[in-house]
Each structure stands twice: as structure tokens, then as C-alpha cells.
Design an enzyme around this catalytic site. Structure first.
Site, mmCIF file in Angstrom:
data_model
loop_
_atom_site.group_PDB
_atom_site.id
_atom_site.type_symbol
_atom_site.label_atom_id
_atom_site.label_comp_id
_atom_site.label_asym_id
_atom_site.label_seq_id
_atom_site.Cartn_x
_atom_site.Cartn_y
_atom_site.Cartn_z
ATOM 1 N N SER A 27 0.829 -1.209 0.000
ATOM 2 C CA SER A 27 0.000 0.000 0.000
ATOM 3 C C SER A 27 0.861 1.257 0.000
ATOM 4 O O SER A 27 0.569 2.224 -0.705
ATOM 5 C CB SER A 27 -0.946 0.011 1.197
ATOM 6 O OG SER A 27 -1.890 -1.026 1.091
ATOM 7 N N HIS A 62 -3.588 4.234 7.378
ATOM 8 C CA HIS A 62 -3.662 4.501 5.941
ATOM 9 C C HIS A 62 -4.071 5.949 5.683
ATOM 10 O O HIS A 62 -3.473 6.636 4.858
ATOM 11 C CB HIS A 62 -4.674 3.560 5.271
ATOM 12 C CG HIS A 62 -4.108 2.234 4.895
ATOM 13 N ND1 HIS A 62 -3.859 1.878 3.604
ATOM 14 C CD2 HIS A 62 -3.758 1.172 5.651
ATOM 15 C CE1 HIS A 62 -3.377 0.648 3.564
ATOM 16 N NE2 HIS A 62 -3.305 0.192 4.806
#
Length: 191
Positions: A27, A62
Site C-alpha cells: 500500500s 492509511h
């Protein structure tokens, strides 16, 4: 230098697939690929998991990493996003999209799988791959690579692993760049 509303970024192909194992850094690598774009739509396919503190913590990390100018959409309805015009998309992740698709067609149940679930899932996966092929947007998609690990003990676990392998191969076939992230290191498989 700018092109349209976006900064020119060298070596950013239109379609990129970033693969990796759990906590490999996939990610982060995907986000890095688009960090020079001021406007990105971050498509989170994981949904919310009521009462799951670990999941909430992962989501918060995130969000904290992303530039403030990026927007977030929490959805598994990817085809309309891929076929629409707009800013670059970061799709995180295809494995969670597949989980949702398998839930919706009853793919975890052997009887439902044999009586239409397999066909329905194949159609959804084909539609997603076709949308990746046709998209005019810059897209970076993230997915788990599970085919090199332990063979799942259950039929449904093996089914998920096999279908994710098929999905990853289909999407990779439409991408100009494919990366594998291992221990935080990105290795180019294509592009």
C-alpha cells in the site's frame, strides 16, 4: 511542469498493479506511485468492521499517510469508477474486492458455487478486468499475492486463493506496470 490539472510525473504508467504479501509495504508503494498527483481518489474496498479495533487502527494509519488533498471512496463498485473520467484512482485492494464479490454470489458455499456462483463470479471478474483494460484514468491497484503461501485447509479457502490468482493475472495482463513488494522492496515484474 504541469499537464492539465496534474503535475507531470515520469514513469507513472496509466495502469499499475502492486502485489505483495501481508504487511509487505504494497500500500505504501502504491501511494508513493501517485504522491505527485494533487488529486487522487483513494478507493478503499475493505469497508467498515463494526467493533474491530485492529481494523480501525489499520484504516487510521492509511488515512494519516495520505495527502490531505486526496479523497476517499469506500466501495466495491469499481467498474463505474474505472469507466468514468476523473483523477487517478488508487484501489486498495483487489483481494478485499474479491471477498465482497464472493460473498455476494455465495461462493463460499459449495452448493451455491456449483449452481451458478462460479459463473456469476467469473462474470464479475471479467467485467472488472475489462474496465481496467478500457479505463482512461491513471490507476494503481493493490492486491495480495497468496499463491506462494500455505495451501488453505478448507475448500472455500482454496477457492479464494485460486480466484485471487486468476483475478491478479487478469488485471496484471491489462497493466503496463506490475510490481511485487517483498519486505518493503518493490521488484518490477513488468514495465
Amino acid at each position: 511542469m504541469t499537464v492539465g490539472d496534474y503535475h507531470a510525473v515520469p514513469d507513472v504508467p496509466r495502469r499499475t498493479l502492486v502485489l505483495g504479501g501481508a504487511r509487505s509495504g504494497k500500500s505504501v508503494e502504491a501511494e508513493r506511485r501517485l504522491e505527485s498527483f494533487p488529486d487522487v481518489l483513494y478507493v478503499a474496498t475493505g469497508g467498515t468492521r463494526e467493533g474491530d479495533r485492529d481494523w480501525a487502527s489499520r484504516i487510521a494509519l492509511h488515512r494519516e499517510r495520505r495527502p490531505a488533498s486526496w479523497r476517499t471512496a469506500e466501495t466495491c463498485d469499481l467498474v463505474p469508477l474505472l469507466t468514468a473520467d476523473g483523477p487517478p484512482l488508487l484501489i486498495d485492494c483487489l483481494a478485499l474486492w474479491l471477498t465482497d464479490a464472493m460473498d455476494s454470489v455465495g461462493a463460499w458455499d459449495d452448493e451455491r458455487w456449483a449452481n451458478g456462483g462460479a459463473t456469476a463470479l467469473a462474470e464479475r471478474m471479467a467485467a472488472l478486468v475489462a474496465a481496467v483494460r478500457a479505463t482512461r484514468r491513471t490507476v494503481v491497484a493493490v492486491s495480495n499475492e497468496v499463491g506462494s503461501g500455505v495451501v488453505p485447509a478448507t475448500a472455500s479457502g482454496r477457492r479464494f486463493r485460486d480466484e485471487l490468482g486468476r483475478l491478479n493475472a487478469g488485471v496484471a495482463g491489462e497493466c503496463e506496470q506490475v510490481l511485487m513488494v517483498v519486505a518493503g522492496q518493490a521488484v518490477r515484474l513488468r514495465g
